[in-house]
Motif scaffolding. Structure first.
Motif, short mmCIF file in Angstrom:
data_model
loop_
_atom_site.label_atom_id
_atom_site.label_comp_id
_atom_site.label_asym_id
_atom_site.label_seq_id
_atom_site.Cartn_x
_atom_site.Cartn_y
_atom_site.Cartn_z
N GLY B 29 0.82 -1.20 0.00
CA GLY B 29 0.00 0.00 0.00
C GLY B 29 0.86 1.25 0.00
N MET B 109 -7.98 -6.06 -4.04
CA MET B 109 -7.74 -5.57 -2.69
C MET B 109 -6.93 -4.28 -2.71
SD MET B 109 -8.16 -5.72 0.48
CE MET B 109 -8.83 -7.29 0.99
N PHE B 110 -5.91 -4.25 -3.53
CA PHE B 110 -5.08 -3.04 -3.61
C PHE B 110 -5.91 -1.83 -4.03
CE2 PHE B 110 -2.70 -0.23 -6.52
CZ PHE B 110 -1.87 0.39 -5.60
N LEU B 112 -9.25 -1.30 -4.25
CA LEU B 112 -10.36 -0.90 -3.38
C LEU B 112 -9.85 -0.28 -2.09
CD1 LEU B 112 -12.98 -3.77 -3.82
CD2 LEU B 112 -12.88 -1.52 -4.89
N ASN B 113 -8.79 -0.82 -1.57
CA ASN B 113 -8.27 -0.29 -0.31
C ASN B 113 -7.69 1.11 -0.48
OD1 ASN B 113 -7.66 -0.58 2.49
ND2 ASN B 113 -5.51 -0.77 1.89
N LEU B 115 -8.42 3.17 -2.80
CA LEU B 115 -9.53 4.04 -3.17
C LEU B 115 -10.30 4.50 -1.93
CD1 LEU B 115 -9.65 4.63 -6.04
CD2 LEU B 115 -11.42 2.94 -6.37
N ARG B 116 -10.34 3.64 -0.95
CA ARG B 116 -11.03 4.00 0.28
C ARG B 116 -10.29 5.12 1.00
NH1 ARG B 116 -10.62 1.68 5.97
NH2 ARG B 116 -8.63 0.96 5.15
N LYS B 117 -8.97 5.05 0.95
CA LYS B 117 -8.18 6.06 1.66
C LYS B 117 -8.14 7.38 0.92
CE LYS B 117 -5.26 2.45 3.59
NZ LYS B 117 -3.97 1.78 3.35
N PRO B 119 -10.53 8.69 -1.91
CA PRO B 119 -11.64 8.52 -2.85
C PRO B 119 -11.52 9.40 -4.09
CG PRO B 119 -12.45 8.83 -0.61
CD PRO B 119 -10.97 9.14 -0.60
N PHE B 122 -10.49 8.33 -7.79
CA PHE B 122 -11.40 7.69 -8.74
C PHE B 122 -12.14 8.73 -9.58
CE2 PHE B 122 -14.80 4.63 -9.90
CZ PHE B 122 -13.98 3.60 -10.30
N LYS B 123 -12.59 9.76 -8.94
CA LYS B 123 -13.43 10.75 -9.61
C LYS B 123 -12.75 11.28 -10.86
CE LYS B 123 -15.96 11.59 -5.52
NZ LYS B 123 -16.78 12.45 -4.69
#
Lengths: 204, 204
Positions: B29, B109-110, B112-113, B115-117, B119, B122-123
DNA sequence: TTTTGATTTAATCAAATGATTAAAACAAAA
DNA sequence: TTTTGTTTTAATCATTTGATTAAATCAAAA
């Protein structure tokens, strides 16, 4: 851990630190978390953190065990209850899980991700291996569908419940769900998932 | 980026660095990755890494965009093809995805994780929002089931495909799957998932 | 009140980390 | 061969980070 004097406040310092650690670790993961951030979040001195827990790693380990338990703890009792039919097992699972996840939306991502980086953290936990293979749940699945591995259905059930929470950031970013909408969708799934699983079990 | 002289080797230094970054970032990460580790993995000097990419963050951003594209790139063309029936869309999705995931098991996993930190990462990518809402896939879902939100089925399909890879460490640790067994299970799912989804679409 | 042991803090360390700089090595062009 | 601009390196910086130490505070027991 640490001294045994009387606690003055209702929230012990240890619990304040753990709460802060829980928050920071869950947000950033082990590697990106700074002990200073945790101390600040807890409103205490950095040295105090090392006084209560000997190191960052030990603190993390405690939090991690606790989180794993919280994520998977509800499964075992349901899965192992021979008095429950396959269908009621799934209803209970879905219901219990969705409730818990709505209150801990990023618990699954945290646990699964840290577990990937340090797979050993799981093995110590218990011997789920035996507990699972002898479970009434697996037996019921084998009875119903001897042609498909029970593991497949276990993945399905868990996946249908957990995946939306794992993918939440993507759902929000793509507009597939708004923050408010998300809760509604999940509540709908509480009833939908058991139905879907039943349908899946009857395919072919 | 960097100079424009002739490339001597078939593998440019830039690509060596990117390959190393890909490996290290995916393993640890962003926050837990060290630029020195990346440099060492690439077999180059640390300064060289900052010469090619101005900073750790810029390097990460490039890798991240590339990985997001790799994870979701296959979806759009299939989902948007009006010449495909709902069923063949799902067969194509399952097949394409499982193949790709078997070769990149910890890609989901990489992405999504991280992206969570962050966000925002992505936009910027594109406006999937429009692309999705107007897709032939969503229309077909609405036709078939006007009573359930299309998002529910999208979560199901993606979840059934992605979840086993997200939970892989748990599956291995619990003995639900061995490393060899895992591949077999996933290959079975290639055919099973479309069937399951059809069943799900016909419930009640 | 004094003593005792737990709790908390400020100050500091050594190692790790992202980044820069100045100089060396190199390959193509002139 | 000399020149020119790119690529690579060794050395170094300033911060950050996990951890320790020595001293101060505090609350209960004697």
């Amino acid at each position: 851990m640490a001294g045994k004097r009387e606690k003055k406040s209702y929230v012990t310092t240890e619990e304040k630190i753990k709460a802060a650690a829980r928050k920071v670790f869950m947000q950033k993961g082990y590697g990106a978390s700074r002990t200073r951030d945790i101390a600040e979040e807890a409103g205490i001195n950095l040295a105090l953190l090392n006084y209560y827990f000997r190191s960052k790693e030990k603190l993390f380990h405690e939090i991690m065990m606790e989180r794993v338990q919280h994520l998977f703890g509800a499964v075992a009792p349901i899965i192992n209850d021979p008095s429950l039919s396959l269908e009621s097992k799934m209803e209970k699972l879905a219901s219990a899980y969705i409730d818990m996840l709505l209150e801990n939306p990023d618990l699954p991502m945290f646990v699964l991700n840290e577990l990937r980086k340090q797979p050993d953290l799981f093995k110590s936990q218990m011997n789920i291996e035996q507990l699972l293979k002898n479970s009434s749940f697996i037996k019921q699945l084998r009875e119903k569908r001897s042609d498909v591995e029970p593991a497949q259905y276990l993945m399905n059930i868990m996946g249908l419940m957990l995946f939306p929470f794992l993918a939440k950031p993507v759902l929000l970013a793509t507009g597939l769900a708004g923050e408010k909408n998300f809760g509604t969708l999940m509540n709908q799934r509480r009833q939908l998932i058991p139905k879907w699983i039943k349908a899946i079990l009857q395919t072919k």
